[in-house]
Enzyme design. Structure first.
Site, short mmCIF file in Angstrom:
data_model
loop_
_atom_site.label_atom_id
_atom_site.label_comp_id
_atom_site.label_asym_id
_atom_site.label_seq_id
_atom_site.Cartn_x
_atom_site.Cartn_y
_atom_site.Cartn_z
N CYS A 339 0.82 -1.22 0.00
CA CYS A 339 0.00 0.00 0.00
C CYS A 339 0.86 1.26 0.00
O CYS A 339 0.47 2.28 -0.58
CB CYS A 339 -0.91 0.03 1.22
N ALA A 340 2.00 1.22 0.68
CA ALA A 340 2.81 2.41 0.89
C ALA A 340 3.94 2.56 -0.12
O ALA A 340 4.87 3.34 0.11
CB ALA A 340 3.38 2.39 2.31
#
Length: 354
Positions: A339-340
């Protein structure tokens, strides 16, 4: 679940698989305390450690402007292989607002796709800087960019490098993201922008506590063109058990009929964990592949399931350095490594994702 086949007349472009060679990985420096209510303190040091770990094998580009850039420089110093790029952001989840990269088979050149972004259906304002970040990333990298009117987050897409794509209807077919769009219209846009030829819609459901409405990168991931791992929950009393089993069932049915056939492997999630009464969406599917040689796996401080996950992925990728990265603090922001981050494929790769 439905699976749709759409042929690309020219077959000239594709989304590279994440195990193919990369040019760099993009992350965005964390600066929004509300993303980790009451627990922001450990997050910047985590990002510094993570960036240095990735930079051991691949260049890392960090989006940061103003005070976040100062914080990043103070935390990282003069770390080799890491550059800070002057791009403002609202939050750190660059997988979702960063560009999708498409490779021209004939020239090996990259093109970036800039999707509309509205913070997971308008959940967290403001998001204007994040929506503008894809254009700025592409400009910084010198890559031509195309703007799409489809509202889409990168965590909602999982591809095999050959034109097959996994996604969920809950993250695309919603009035908060794409009002008025039909499934056929969305499939057509994905085909036009990404060159995908087969779309699998998993509709079993997402993880409890996941505010994305069910991103595929928490549920199922390709490890190779013939292997997919699927998040499952072996605790029949857990609310995640039934939806994840349904996703697994659908993937098994699809995997036996697609070409080449796909084996689907169970990747059990950790036991339920709550922070301040809120469940955190912990899934080992949120791993980050750093090209052909490395795979970073989020771990959550549960030794038994952490070990199982690392073992499953190491067995499926025997020539790859599989490393666990403790993400117990990061996941309080409701995301993990995939996600990051936003991987940028290497140009010049004219293969077919094998």
């Amino acid at each position: 679940m439905t699976s749709e086949l759409r042929l690309n007349p020219s077959g000239s472009f594709r989304v590279p698989a994440e195990w193919e060679p990369l040019a760099c990985v993009w992350i965005a420096w964390p600066h929004q305390p509300e993303t980790w209510p009451g627990r922001f303190g450990p997050v910047p040091p985590f990002f510094a450690r993570w960036a240095r770990l990735m930079a051991e094998s691949i260049p890392v580009r960090i989006l940061a402007a103003g005070d976040p850039a100062v914080s990043a420089r103070d935390s990282l110093g003069s770390s080799a292989g890491i550059d800070i790029v002057d791009v403002p952001t609202n939050d750190c989840w660059v997988r979702d607002y960063g560009p999708s990269f498409v490779l021209d088979r004939s020239t090996g050149r990259l093109r970036a796709v800039d999707w509309r972004y509205n913070a997971w259906g308008g959940k967290y304002a403001p998001w204007e800087d994040d929506d503008a970040a894809a254009q700025r990333i592409a400009a910084s990298a010198g890559i031509p960019v195309t703007r799409s009117e489809l509202c889409l987050e990168g965590g909602a897409l999982e591809t095999d490098g050959r034109g097959r794509l996994l996604t969920t209807p809950e993250c695309l077919l919603t009035d908060t993201r794409n009002p008025g769009w039909t499934a056929d219209e969305i499939a057509g846009e994905l085909h036009r922008q990404l060159g995908v030829t087969e779309i699998v819609w998993l509709d079993g459901g997402g993880l409890a506590g996941d505010d994305t409405d069910g991103h595929i990168d928490q549920l199922a991931r390709f490890v190779s063109p013939t292997d997919v791992v699927a998040a499952v929950c072996d605790d029949t009393d857990d609310p995640n058990h039934a939806p994840l089993e349904e996703n697994y069932r659908q993937l098994r049915l699809w995997g036996g009929g697609t070409d080449p056939k796909v084996d689907v492997h169970r990747l059990p999630i950790p036991p339920a964990r709550f922070i301040g009464g809120q469940r955190v969406p912990e899934s080992y599917c949120n791993f980050l592949r750093l090209g052909p040689e490395r795979l970073l796996v989020p771990t959550f401080g549960t030794p038994e399931t952490d070990a199982v996950a690392l073992g499953v992925l190491a067995e499926l990728a025997p020539q790859v350095d599989v490393t666990g990265v403790p993400c117990g603090d990061l996941v309080w922001g409701l995301g993990a490594l995939h996600c990051a981050s936003r991987d940028q494929p290497a140009s010049g790769n004219q293969g077919n994702g094998r």
